[in-house]
Design a protein around this motif. Structure first.
Motif, PDB file in Angstrom:
ATOM      1  N   TRP A   1     -10.972 -13.995 -10.573  1.00 24.50           N
ATOM      2  CA  TRP A   1      -9.717 -13.820  -9.603  1.00 24.50           C
ATOM      3  C   TRP A   1      -9.111 -12.478 -10.875  1.00 24.50           C
ATOM      4  N   ASP A   2      -8.554 -11.602  -9.763  1.00 27.68           N
ATOM      5  CA  ASP A   2      -7.629 -10.290 -10.534  1.00 27.68           C
ATOM      6  C   ASP A   2      -6.279 -10.505  -9.758  1.00 27.68           C
ATOM      7  N   ASP A   3      -5.999 -10.910 -10.413  1.00 25.94           N
ATOM      8  CA  ASP A   3      -3.925 -11.359 -10.077  1.00 25.94           C
ATOM      9  C   ASP A   3      -3.493  -9.652  -9.826  1.00 25.94           C
ATOM     10  N   ILE A   4      -3.766  -8.523 -10.770  1.00 28.72           N
ATOM     11  CA  ILE A   4      -3.490  -7.917 -11.523  1.00 28.72           C
ATOM     12  C   ILE A   4      -3.628  -6.929  -9.851  1.00 28.72           C
ATOM     13  N   ASP A   5      -5.587  -6.662  -9.842  1.00 25.90           N
ATOM     14  CA  ASP A   5      -6.047  -5.760  -8.602  1.00 25.90           C
ATOM     15  C   ASP A   5      -5.775  -6.034  -7.539  1.00 25.90           C
ATOM     16  N   PHE A   6      -5.095  -7.459  -7.413  1.00 24.65           N
ATOM     17  CA  PHE A   6      -4.969  -7.820  -5.980  1.00 24.65           C
ATOM     18  C   PHE A   6      -3.132  -7.216  -5.504  1.00 24.65           C
ATOM     19  N   LEU A   7      -2.708  -7.458  -6.973  1.00 23.87           N
ATOM     20  CA  LEU A   7      -1.406  -7.260  -6.047  1.00 23.87           C
ATOM     21  C   LEU A   7      -1.162  -5.515  -6.125  1.00 23.87           C
ATOM     22  N   GLU A   8      -1.599  -5.107  -6.593  1.00 23.20           N
ATOM     23  CA  GLU A   8      -1.915  -3.164  -6.508  1.00 23.20           C
ATOM     24  C   GLU A   8      -2.418  -2.767  -5.392  1.00 23.20           C
ATOM     25  N   LYS A   9      -3.108  -3.725  -5.049  1.00 23.44           N
ATOM     26  CA  LYS A   9      -3.910  -3.915  -3.740  1.00 23.44           C
ATOM     27  C   LYS A   9      -3.377  -3.955  -2.034  1.00 23.44           C
ATOM     28  N   LEU A  10      -2.049  -5.145  -2.509  1.00 19.82           N
ATOM     29  CA  LEU A  10      -1.375  -5.928  -1.386  1.00 19.82           C
ATOM     30  C   LEU A  10      -0.315  -4.346  -1.273  1.00 19.82           C
ATOM     31  N   VAL A  11       0.155  -4.085  -2.211  1.00 19.36           N
ATOM     32  CA  VAL A  11       1.372  -3.149  -1.946  1.00 19.36           C
ATOM     33  C   VAL A  11       0.618  -1.571  -1.646  1.00 19.36           C
ATOM     34  N   ALA A  12      -0.291  -1.536  -1.840  1.00 23.00           N
ATOM     35  CA  ALA A  12      -1.165  -0.438  -1.395  1.00 23.00           C
ATOM     36  C   ALA A  12      -1.910  -0.406   0.357  1.00 23.00           C
ATOM     37  N   PHE A  13      -2.581  -1.708   0.759  1.00 23.06           N
ATOM     38  CA  PHE A  13      -2.294  -1.804   2.043  1.00 23.06           C
ATOM     39  C   PHE A  13      -1.064  -1.971   2.851  1.00 23.06           C
ATOM     40  N   MET A  14       0.435  -2.787   1.776  1.00 26.88           N
ATOM     41  CA  MET A  14       1.538  -2.963   2.725  1.00 26.88           C
ATOM     42  C   MET A  14       1.802  -1.116   2.781  1.00 26.88           C
ATOM     43  N   ALA A  15       2.121  -0.893   2.334  1.00 23.93           N
ATOM     44  CA  ALA A  15       2.276   0.730   2.973  1.00 23.93           C
ATOM     45  C   ALA A  15       1.122   1.553   3.822  1.00 23.93           C
ATOM     46  N   LYS A  16       0.053   1.368   3.747  1.00 25.86           N
ATOM     47  CA  LYS A  16      -0.924   2.299   4.799  1.00 25.86           C
ATOM     48  C   LYS A  16      -0.271   1.551   5.807  1.00 25.86           C
ATOM     49  N   SER A  17      -0.792   0.326   6.178  1.00 28.19           N
ATOM     50  CA  SER A  17      -0.362  -0.090   7.042  1.00 28.19           C
ATOM     51  C   SER A  17       0.699  -0.793   8.218  1.00 28.19           C
ATOM     52  N   SER A  18       1.879   0.182   7.348  1.00 24.29           N
ATOM     53  CA  SER A  18       3.037   0.389   7.424  1.00 24.29           C
ATOM     54  C   SER A  18       3.141   0.840   8.746  1.00 24.29           C
ATOM     55  N   THR A  19       3.794   0.504  10.308  1.00 23.71           N
ATOM     56  CA  THR A  19       4.134   1.000  11.211  1.00 23.71           C
ATOM     57  C   THR A  19       5.197   2.149  11.047  1.00 23.71           C
ATOM     58  N   LYS A  20       6.464   1.726  10.340  1.00 20.58           N
ATOM     59  CA  LYS A  20       7.439   2.497  10.377  1.00 20.58           C
ATOM     60  C   LYS A  20       7.356   3.005   8.684  1.00 20.58           C
TER      61      LYS A  20
END
Length: 79
Positions: A1-20
């Motif tokens: 597991w790579d927590d740092i990479d996961f969190l970075e991807k989570l932030v990117a995913f949330m930013a890209k997938s936000s409808t607002k």
């Protein structure tokens, strides 16, 4: 597991997938945690300081005990 990479991807995913798009301000990403989550917040904030605006946590710490001045200088230049 790579927590740092996961969190970075989570932030990117949330930013890209936000409808607002105006709800997520990428200049104001904050992390927090308790116990081991606190340690992860410390580490993520150090290793991804260009992403994280600030962090706050309780019940944990990220301990660092350099064994030499060279090791400390190396870590300082990394973060």
């Amino acid at each position: 597991w790579d927590d740092i990479d996961f969190l970075e991807k989570l932030v990117a995913f949330m930013a890209k997938s936000s409808t607002k798009k105006d709800i997520i301000d990428l200049e104001r990403i904050y992390v927090s945690g308790f116990s081991l989550g606190c340690m992860m917040s410390h580490r993520f904030s150090m290793e991804r300081s260009k992403i994280v605006a600030a962090f706050g946590c309780h019940g944990g710490e990220l301990s660092f005990y350099p064994t030499s001045k060279a090791e400390m200088d190396s870590d300082k230049s990394t973060y």
